[in-house]
Design an enzyme around this catalytic site. Structure first.
Site: not given
Ligand code: NAD
Ligand code: TYD
Length: 359
Positions: A135-137, A161, A165
């Site tokens: 992630t970019d975070e 988080y 990461k």
């Molecule tokens: P998500 O929370 O929707 O899915 C995570 C999946 O991992 C789930 O299916 C869960 O059951 C599985 N999981 C959790 N713990 C586990 C374990 N110990 N063993 C096996 N499986 C396990 O997450 P997402 O949003 O799909 O993100 C996927 C990846 O991409 C993550 O690594 C996240 O850090 C990264 N990412 C997400 C975003 C975003 O905006 N969602 C952006 C950049 C990077």
């Molecule tokens: P989120 O979807 O949790 O992603 P991330 O924290 O990984 O960026 O949140 C996106 C943005 O929205 C973040 O600045 C927090 C804000 N947010 C709210 O304002 N209200 C909410 O209920 C949630 C879940 C997020």
């Protein structure tokens, strides 16, 4: 090695989108190792259930014996590692699972990958890839005029988080540098699209807006995220897996910086348009400012020059068209929505929002 890949976390939001697009476009089979936590949903992959090239294994990346036997039995040519705890607010409420899965789980996976890889033939060793999805975070927070994150921006994670990461990214780097494991790392901005669990901003706001519930915006709503449609993230991962330089990291972003308040306002307007207005008036009136997230990062932005220059990747979707598709998808999939909003989900919503004061 066989023509197969091991995907971890493939039942989550991005993983399920990746598995669906992979099976639609590639010949290699997919083994999906997923613990099926609250965020994992096999229903997202119902359309490939009968595909002989797809297999779901319910299990933990932190289980070395299981990972070892999966690698031995399936002999994949790549591991694409999505599995993680992924929600910042949950990492503030209970960080333990983030350290266990994101840091220790990634370590176990890397260690087993290294053992498997080191016994391959020389040609197979050269072709194997471990792609770590991050992630970019990890880069921390930007000021309004700061340049966007590049691959050389120093790490400064601010939430548990992001720190977990960052720790996993460092382990991946170390396994490449020390042992020569052929790794790739991607650092992507905020994703949105179909199959996202409705604890995250966009699906939460779509569903609350649909039902006429308050739309809880943290703080002043001016925090900025760079939004990317999930299918564009998946195409970027495919491009990095196919052509990325071993050991390199690639930033992936949508060049779509938006303040949260603007995102939520657009969601309101799209839901009004597609689902019809509420009797009480436009859904914008549901926006409610609530207590901020502790340590809330102000702005993220991605400089995707490297991946576009080296691999020719570009996002296909604009934010407004991607958001429209996403709202449409949630309106058209009430069964999927009903199934994910079970007891554990309701408990989280009560915990995160009932205790959060309205501003
Ligand atoms: P998500 O929370 O929707 O899915 C995570 C999946 O991992 C789930 O299916 C869960 O059951 C599985 N999981 C959790 N713990 C586990 C374990 N110990 N063993 C096996 N499986 C396990 O997450 P997402 O949003 O799909 O993100 C996927 C990846 O991409 C993550 O690594 C996240 O850090 C990264 N990412 C997400 C975003 C975003 O905006 N969602 C952006 C950049 C990077
Ligand atoms: P989120 O979807 O949790 O992603 P991330 O924290 O990984 O960026 O949140 C996106 C943005 O929205 C973040 O600045 C927090 C804000 N947010 C709210 O304002 N209200 C909410 O209920 C949630 C879940 C997020």
């Amino acid at each position: 090695m066989r023509d197969s890949i091991l995907v971890t976390g493939g039942a989550g939001f991005i993983g399920s989108n990746f598995v669906l697009s992979w099976l639609a476009g590639e010949s290699a089979s997919v083994v999906n190792l997923d613990l099926l936590t609250y965020a994992g949903n096999p229903a997202s992959l119902a359309s490939v259930d009968g595909d002989p090239r797809y297999r779901l294994v319910r299990g933990d990346i932190d289980d070395a014996n299981l990972v070892r036997s999966l690698l031995r039995d399936h002999r994949p040519r790549a591991i694409v590692h999505f599995a993680a705890e992924s929600h910042v607010d949950r990492s503030i409420a209970s960080p333990d699972a983030f350290i266990r899965t994101n840091v220790h789980g990634t370590f176990v996976l890397l260690d087993q990958a290294r053992a498997y890889w080191s016994e391959l033939t020389e040609a197979d060793r050269r072709n194997f890839r471990f792609l770590h999805v991050s992630t970019d975070e990890v880069y921390g927070s930007l000021g309004p005029a700061d340049p966007a994150f590049s691959e050389t921006t120093p790490y400064a994670p601010n939430s548990p988080y992001a720190a977990s990461k960052a720790g996993s990214d460092h382990l991946v780097r170390a396994y490449q540098h020390t042992f020569g494991l052929p790794t790739l790392t991607t650092n992507c901005s905020n994703n949105y699209g179909p199959y996202q669990f409705p604890e995250k901003l966009i699906p939460l706001m779509i569903l609350n807006a649909l039902e006429g519930k308050p739309l809880p915006v943290y703080g002043d709503g001016k925090n900025v995220r760079d939004w990317l449609f999930v299918e564009d993230h998946c195409s970027a991962i495919g491009a990095v897996l196919a052509g990325g330089r071993v050991g390199a990291t690639y930033n992936i972003g949508g060049a779509s910086e938006r303040a949260n308040l603007d995102v939520v306002t657009l969601v309101c307007d799209l839901v009004d348009e597609m689902a019809g207005p509420l009797a009480s008036g436009p859904r914008r009136k549901l926006i409610t400012f609530v207590a901020d997230r502790p340590g809330h990062d102000r702005r993220y932005a991605i400089d995707a020059t490297k991946i576009s220059g080296e691999l020719g990747w570009k996002p296909a979707q604009q934010f407004e068209s991607g958001l429209r598709k996403t709202v449409r998808w949630y309106l058209d999939h009430p069964d999927w929505v009903r199934d994910v909003r079970t007891g554990a989900y309701l408990e989280w919503i009560a915990k995160n929002y009932t205790e959060r004061t309205t501003l």
